[in-house]
Scaffold this active site. Structure first.
Site, PDB file in Angstrom:
ATOM      1  N   ARG A 101       0.816  -1.213   0.000  1.00 34.59           N
ATOM      2  CA  ARG A 101       0.000   0.000   0.000  1.00 34.59           C
ATOM      3  C   ARG A 101       0.850   1.262   0.000  1.00 34.59           C
ATOM      4  NH1 ARG A 101      -3.403   1.636  -2.662  1.00 34.59           N
ATOM      5  NH2 ARG A 101      -4.251  -0.461  -2.451  1.00 34.59           N
ATOM      6  N   LYS A 136       2.146  24.677  -2.575  1.00 33.14           N
ATOM      7  CA  LYS A 136       0.811  24.126  -2.286  1.00 33.14           C
ATOM      8  C   LYS A 136       0.877  22.611  -2.395  1.00 33.14           C
ATOM      9  CE  LYS A 136      -1.432  28.322  -3.966  1.00 33.14           C
ATOM     10  NZ  LYS A 136      -2.261  28.942  -5.018  1.00 33.14           N
ATOM     11  N   LYS A 168       4.986  38.364  -1.121  1.00 34.27           N
ATOM     12  CA  LYS A 168       3.654  38.311  -1.718  1.00 34.27           C
ATOM     13  C   LYS A 168       2.789  39.444  -1.167  1.00 34.27           C
ATOM     14  CE  LYS A 168       2.163  34.690  -3.465  1.00 34.27           C
ATOM     15  NZ  LYS A 168       1.437  33.438  -3.758  1.00 34.27           N
ATOM     16  N   GLU A 201       5.709  40.070  -5.664  1.00 33.45           N
ATOM     17  CA  GLU A 201       4.426  39.988  -6.365  1.00 33.45           C
ATOM     18  C   GLU A 201       3.922  41.385  -6.727  1.00 33.45           C
ATOM     19  OE1 GLU A 201      -0.052  39.026  -4.907  1.00 33.45           O
ATOM     20  OE2 GLU A 201       1.377  37.374  -4.658  1.00 33.45           O
ATOM     21  N   ASP A 223       0.665  38.755 -10.853  1.00 29.86           N
ATOM     22  CA  ASP A 223      -0.375  37.942 -10.216  1.00 29.86           C
ATOM     23  C   ASP A 223      -1.772  38.335 -10.672  1.00 29.86           C
ATOM     24  OD1 ASP A 223      -1.033  35.876  -8.198  1.00 29.86           O
ATOM     25  OD2 ASP A 223      -2.042  37.548  -7.206  1.00 29.86           O
TER      26      ASP A 223
END
Length: 292
Positions: A101, A136, A168, A201, A223
Site C-alpha cells: 500500500r 501548495k 507576496k 508579487e 499575479d
C-alpha cells in the site's frame, strides 16, 4: 534525482510512512501468510499517463526487506499505457504484502502529478515559458510531489520558505508597501549575510512600475493579470528581471498566459488538484510445494 531528494530524507520518509501504516504489525499478513512463504508480484499500469515513483518503490521494498528482489521494467518519466508492467518484486510474500500500500500510494499520486505536469508542459511547448510548481503541497509529502513535477518535465520553484525570498501581497501589505518590503528585505539579507533570490508579487502595471523604480529584486511576479496586461508588463520589464505569471492558471488559461512572453508560469494545481494514476500490485500465482 533532484538535489533535495537525499538518502537521509528518503529514509526518514519511509520510516515515518511505514510506522504510520504498520504500527505494531501487519496483523492481516501475520495471521494468514506463513512467515517463510515466498512470492512474486507485479506492478500493473491501468491508465495512460506518465509513470513516477519507481525508484522510490524500489527503496521502500528494500528498506523493509533487503532480501526482496526488485526488477524495474520501466523508468520514471516513461509514458505508459494500460496493461504495461512497471516492476516485478519477489521474495518473502509477507514483505511484499506489508509494503504494497505504501508503494501504491506514493506511485499513484506521483504518477498523477507527473502526468498533469507533462500535459500542461506540452500545451506551452511552443513558447519560452517554463512551468513551475508551488508550495501548495501535502504536508510531509512535498519532496515526492516536487520530485514528480520534475519527472513530468516541470521546473521546481523554491522548495520551502528558507531557500528564497518571496514577497507576496500579504508581506507587502504588512510591511507598509512595496518600497518598504524591498528595502527591509535587502537590509535583512545583508545583516544575516544570506545570498537568496528575491521575488516580489505585483498586482497591477502601476505596481510593476514601482518595483522597476526601486529595483533590488530578481524576479517580478505578475499575479492575476489578464494575458494582455501581462504582455504590457513583460514589455515594461524587458530584460531587467525575470517574470513569473501566477494566479489560478489551469489548462484553459495557460496558453495565452505563456504567449504573453513571461519566463515562468507557476501552477499550484500541479500538486493540489491532481487525480492519481490507476496502478495496482498483483500477486503472481504461487503454488506452495508440499512434502511428498
Amino acid at each position: 534525482m533532484q538535489e533535495y531528494v537525499t538518502e537521509d530524507r528518503l529514509t526518514k520518509f519511509i520510516q515515518a510512512a511505514l510506522l504510520e501504516d504498520v504500527g505494531d504489525g501487519d496483523h492481516s499478513t501475520l495471521a494468514a501468510v506463513p512467515k517463510d512463504q515466498q512470492g512474486k508480484a507485479q506492478l500493473i499500469i491501468k491508465e495512460q499517463g506518465i509513470i513516477a515513483g519507481l525508484a522510490l518503490a524500489e527503496r521502500i521494498f528494500k528498506y523493509h526487506d533487503p532480501e526482496l528482489q526488485v526488477d524495474l521494467l520501466l523508468e520514471d518519466g516513461n509514458r505508459v499505457q494500460p496493461g504495461e508492467i512497471g516492476l516485478r518484486v519477489s521474495g518473502k510474500a509477507a514483505s511484499i504484502l506489508t509494503t504494497e500500500r505504501l508503494v501504491l500510494n506514493c506511485m499513484q499520486r506521483m504518477s498523477g502529478i507527473a502526468t498533469k505536469t507533462k500535459q500542461m508542459n506540452e500545451l506551452i511547448g511552443h513558447t519560452r515559458a517554463r512551468l513551475l510548481d508551488t508550495r501548495k503541497t501535502t504536508p510531509n509529502f512535498r519532496m515526492l510531489e516536487k520530485w514528480a513535477v520534475a519527472i513530468g518535465g516541470g521546473k521546481n520553484h523554491r522548495f520551502a520558505l528558507y531557500d528564497m525570498i518571496m514577497l507576496k501581497d500579504n508581506h507587502i501589505d504588512f510591511a507598509g508597501g512595496i518600497a518598504q518590503a524591498i528595502k527591509a528585505t535587502r537590509r535583512y539579507l545583508e545583516k544575516k549575510q544570506l545570498d537568496l533570490k528575491i521575488e516580489i508579487e505585483t498586482r497591477s502595471l502601476d505596481e510593476v512600475r514601482e518595483v522597476l523604480t526601486i529595483g533590488g529584486v530578481d524576479i517580478i511576479m505578475l499575479d492575476n493579470m489578464s494575458p494582455n496586461i501581462m504582455q504590457e508588463a513583460v514589455a515594461l520589464i524587458g530584460d531587467r528581471y525575470e517574470t513569473e505569471a501566477s494566479g489560478g492558471i489551469d489548462e484553459r488559461s495557460i496558453i495565452p498566459v505563456a504567449e504573453s512572453g513571461v519566463d515562468y508560469i507557476s501552477v499550484g494545481a500541479l500538486t493540489h488538484h491532481v487525480k492519481s494514476l490507476d496502478i495496482s500490485l498483483k500477486a503472481l500465482r504461487f503454488h506452495q510445494q508440499t512434502a511428498g
